[in-house]
Write a protein that holds these residues in place. Sequence first.
Motif, PDB file in Angstrom:
ATOM      1  N   LEU A 199       0.818  -1.223   0.000  1.00 14.67           N
ATOM      2  CA  LEU A 199       0.000   0.000   0.000  1.00 14.67           C
ATOM      3  C   LEU A 199       0.847   1.267   0.000  1.00 14.67           C
ATOM      4  O   LEU A 199       0.479   2.260  -0.624  1.00 14.67           O
ATOM      5  N   ALA A 200       1.985   1.219   0.660  1.00 11.15           N
ATOM      6  CA  ALA A 200       2.833   2.411   0.752  1.00 11.15           C
ATOM      7  C   ALA A 200       3.714   2.614  -0.477  1.00 11.15           C
ATOM      8  O   ALA A 200       3.951   3.749  -0.888  1.00 11.15           O
ATOM      9  N   HIS A 201       4.196   1.525  -1.078  1.00 10.69           N
ATOM     10  CA  HIS A 201       5.218   1.672  -2.107  1.00 10.69           C
ATOM     11  C   HIS A 201       4.812   1.202  -3.503  1.00 10.69           C
ATOM     12  O   HIS A 201       5.372   1.679  -4.479  1.00 10.69           O
ATOM     13  N   VAL A 202       3.889   0.274  -3.603  1.00 11.72           N
ATOM     14  CA  VAL A 202       3.519  -0.264  -4.908  1.00 11.72           C
ATOM     15  C   VAL A 202       2.199   0.331  -5.401  1.00 11.72           C
ATOM     16  O   VAL A 202       2.094   0.781  -6.541  1.00 11.72           O
ATOM     17  N   GLN A 216      -1.294   4.519 -12.723  1.00  9.55           N
ATOM     18  CA  GLN A 216      -1.381   3.944 -14.061  1.00  9.55           C
ATOM     19  C   GLN A 216      -2.824   3.577 -14.405  1.00  9.55           C
ATOM     20  O   GLN A 216      -3.272   3.769 -15.533  1.00  9.55           O
ATOM     21  N   ILE A 217      -3.566   3.054 -13.438  1.00 10.04           N
ATOM     22  CA  ILE A 217      -4.985   2.751 -13.651  1.00 10.04           C
ATOM     23  C   ILE A 217      -5.725   4.012 -14.068  1.00 10.04           C
ATOM     24  O   ILE A 217      -6.513   4.005 -15.021  1.00 10.04           O
ATOM     25  N   ASP A 229     -11.890   1.512 -14.766  1.00  9.96           N
ATOM     26  CA  ASP A 229     -12.665   1.625 -13.537  1.00  9.96           C
ATOM     27  C   ASP A 229     -12.558   0.294 -12.791  1.00  9.96           C
ATOM     28  O   ASP A 229     -12.132  -0.720 -13.350  1.00  9.96           O
ATOM     29  N   ALA A 230     -12.907   0.282 -11.535  1.00  6.27           N
ATOM     30  CA  ALA A 230     -12.733  -0.895 -10.675  1.00  6.27           C
ATOM     31  C   ALA A 230     -13.461  -2.119 -11.230  1.00  6.27           C
ATOM     32  O   ALA A 230     -12.906  -3.228 -11.247  1.00  6.27           O
TER      33      ALA A 230
END
Length: 118
Positions: free
Chosen positions: A91-94, A101-102, A108-109
Amino acid sequence: MTVADSTPAPVYLRLRGLLAAAILAGDYDEGEQLPSVRAFAAQHGANPLTVAKAYQTLQDEGYVTVRRGVGMFVAEGAAKRLRDQERKTFLAHVWPSVRAQIDRLGFDARELLDQADA
């Protein structure tokens, strides 16, 4: 993965990652013995001293324990603690770059979830 892969992380951290992933995947359960340093080194084409450093890192983090004269074993609760730590790291780095990018690609989800099921 082999240690010759071209990721920028030091080899001992890549080996630590392989061991952590194996614990998370259930390849090594709590209380189960890990391969010897020499066996793991031979399997992954690594220097035994580098493997020993990876094992030491996991021991320092409390994910494995040493039984003198016997070997390294997966510590109680290691998989849960590793999963919690890996989630925080993701969650913090990736995730921020994945999310960016999404957004750039206009997904969309629901569309992403549907593609994951395909």
